[in-house]
Write a protein that holds these residues in place. Structure first.
Motif, PDB file in Angstrom:
ATOM      1  N   LEU A 147      34.354  45.142  44.776  1.00  8.89           N
ATOM      2  CA  LEU A 147      34.201  43.940  45.891  1.00  8.89           C
ATOM      3  C   LEU A 147      36.144  43.995  46.230  1.00  8.89           C
ATOM      4  O   LEU A 147      36.657  43.083  45.100  1.00  8.89           O
ATOM      5  CB  LEU A 147      33.537  42.851  45.808  1.00  8.89           C
ATOM      6  CG  LEU A 147      33.386  41.940  46.824  1.00  8.89           C
ATOM      7  CD1 LEU A 147      32.386  42.834  48.034  1.00  8.89           C
ATOM      8  CD2 LEU A 147      32.257  40.856  46.748  1.00  8.89           C
ATOM      9  N   ARG A 196      36.910  39.597  51.455  1.00  8.77           N
ATOM     10  CA  ARG A 196      36.884  40.658  50.632  1.00  8.77           C
ATOM     11  C   ARG A 196      36.081  42.053  51.493  1.00  8.77           C
ATOM     12  O   ARG A 196      36.258  42.366  52.517  1.00  8.77           O
ATOM     13  CB  ARG A 196      35.175  40.418  49.521  1.00  8.77           C
ATOM     14  CG  ARG A 196      35.176  38.801  49.297  1.00  8.77           C
ATOM     15  CD  ARG A 196      36.867  39.731  48.428  1.00  8.77           C
ATOM     16  NE  ARG A 196      36.541  38.240  47.270  1.00  8.77           N
ATOM     17  CZ  ARG A 196      37.910  37.666  47.187  1.00  8.77           C
ATOM     18  NH1 ARG A 196      38.891  37.475  48.359  1.00  8.77           N
ATOM     19  NH2 ARG A 196      38.011  36.742  46.847  1.00  8.77           N
ATOM     20  N   LEU A 198      34.885  46.273  50.988  1.00 11.13           N
ATOM     21  CA  LEU A 198      33.863  47.733  50.234  1.00 11.13           C
ATOM     22  C   LEU A 198      34.777  48.640  51.120  1.00 11.13           C
ATOM     23  O   LEU A 198      34.717  48.453  52.008  1.00 11.13           O
ATOM     24  CB  LEU A 198      31.891  47.484  51.303  1.00 11.13           C
ATOM     25  CG  LEU A 198      31.265  46.614  50.338  1.00 11.13           C
ATOM     26  CD1 LEU A 198      30.001  46.508  51.052  1.00 11.13           C
ATOM     27  CD2 LEU A 198      31.245  46.360  48.611  1.00 11.13           C
TER      28      LEU A 198
END
Ligand SMILES: [Zn+2]
Length: 405
Positions: A147, A196, A198
């Motif tokens: 992450l 955050r 991904l």
């Protein structure tokens, strides 16, 4: 013996001129066939710079175009981003379109926001939800097992391109995860509200859809919930991803509020996240101030002011009590994409504040310089008297505000 490859980081005036000329040619092109002519030449030059590990000439050409030709500047940025995030890879005699993507998450917490390695089971759940709700049928995709905080994203053009290359190769090889060495990740700044990411790559046979919103859903029974031609709309896909992806990610975000944004190509998702993080962090801040100080939003006053470097860079918004001038807290509302001093940014900030219940708003038009605290690096924020000051949040149970370092 092979000589170690020397990195040529010298700025070449000739190359900078050539890049600018190609971008200007593309900007002034009169047809799609002419676009393709300029695009392929520009892409080849950009790729050569990325492969040489050199950002300098690209940056110099961008600076030049920023001053001279805003349309070419936009085309050039678009061409650089395309060269970094997408490509065509041949694997087992099949040509594959490959794209680096990002799935951004807006989040806030009074405690800490997670970042770094993601455990196997959580990542596997996330993969299933991406596959079911976001990725098109015939695709293969890989996820980095991490992450990423904004500080941990790959820095600079050639490093991002290098990282995309690792992801593309893993995706066409049908690997599901790319291992990230946690020791190579930068330290994450601590904020009340942050983003955050991904990161991953998706591969599809050349010309086939990558994302679900590109697919025709001919067999779907209920027609009225879909776009007229049978595609699922981006809005529907976002809702499904938010519902199911949030469940998969919940174990990571204990003690945090979080909101998933639509996964998309890396740069597009990044820009969208930067744009949406601003109202999100405004809501988070007002929520935090109300609950921590135990007061209604109507007792808060916001002060908005523009901050300049060479150009207008950002607005900073301070929060004070209605009847006090001390700045309790501040947030940065950065300009994103092509926003500048002519954009209606102040109106957007004001309407976001009103949505949060803050109606007492002071807008200053002083030209503040981008100033930071010399001790802790925190941005300085405008007080109602037009000075840039340090935000000082009262410690719980204390009457006097304290410095937060
Ligand atoms: Zn400080």
């Amino acid at each position: 013996m092979k000589k170690p490859r020397a990195l040529h980081r010298t700025r070449s005036l000739r190359l900078v001129q050539e890049l600018s000329r190609l971008a200007a040619g593309l900007a002034a092109s009169g047809s799609r066939i002419e676009d393709a002519f300029w695009e392929s030449r520009l892409a080849a030059k950009i790729l050569a710079q990325l492969r040489a590990g050199d950002d300098q000439n690209l940056e110099a050409a961008l600076d030049q175009l920023y001053e001279t030709d805003s349309v070419a500047y936009g085309e050039f940025i678009y061409a650089i981003e395309a060269a970094i995030e997408c490509s065509l890879l041949t694997h087992e005699n099949t040509d594959n379109d490959v794209l680096m993507f990002a799935a951004p998450i807006l989040t806030w917490s009074r405690f800490s926001i997670p970042s770094g390695p993601v455990s196997g089971p959580v990542l596997a759940d996330v993969r299933v939800q991406l596959q079911t709700h976001v990725m098109a049928q015939e695709t293969r995709f890989v996820l980095a097992n991490c992450l990423f905080s904004p500080d941990q994203l790959p820095r600079g053009y050639h490093l991002t391109h290098e990282f995309a290359g690792r992801l593309w190769a893993a995706a066409v090889n049908e690997e599901h995860y790319l291992h990230i060495n946690p020791r190579q990740l930068a330290e994450t700044g601590r904020f009340l509200s942050d983003t955050r990411y991904l990161l991953g790559a998706v591969a599809a046979p050349q010309g086939k859809p990558m994302f679900r919103w590109q697919e025709i859903q001919e067999s779907r029974a209920s027609k009225n919930v879909h776009a007229p031609d049978g595609r699922l709309s981006k809005e529907e896909i976002l809702q499904a991803w938010q519902a199911h992806g949030s469940e998969a990610l919940r174990p990571l975000f204990q003690g945090c509020a979080f909101e998933l944004l639509l996964p998309d190509s890396f740069f597009s998702a990044w820009r969208t996240a930067d744009r949406l993080a601003r109202p999100y962090s405004t809501h988070a801040t007002v929520n935090f101030l109300q609950s921590t100080l135990n007061i209604p939003a109507s007792r808060l006053r916001a002060v908005i002011a523009p901050f300049h470097d060479q150009w207008l860079e950002e607005y900073r918004v301070s929060f004070t009590l209605n009847d006090r001038d001390d700045v309790l807290y501040g947030i940065v509302w950065a300009l994103v994409g092509d926003e500048d001093e002519h954009s209606d940014t102040v109106a957007q900030i004001e309407s976001t504040l009103r949505e949060c219940g803050v109606t007492h708003i002071v807008t200053l038009d002083h030209h503040f310089l981008l100033e930071y605290c010399e001790e802790c690096g925190a941005p300085l924020f405008p007080n109602p008297e037009g000075e840039a000051v340090h935000a000082e949040f009262p410690d719980e149970g204390e009457v006097m505000p304290v410095h937060l370092h």
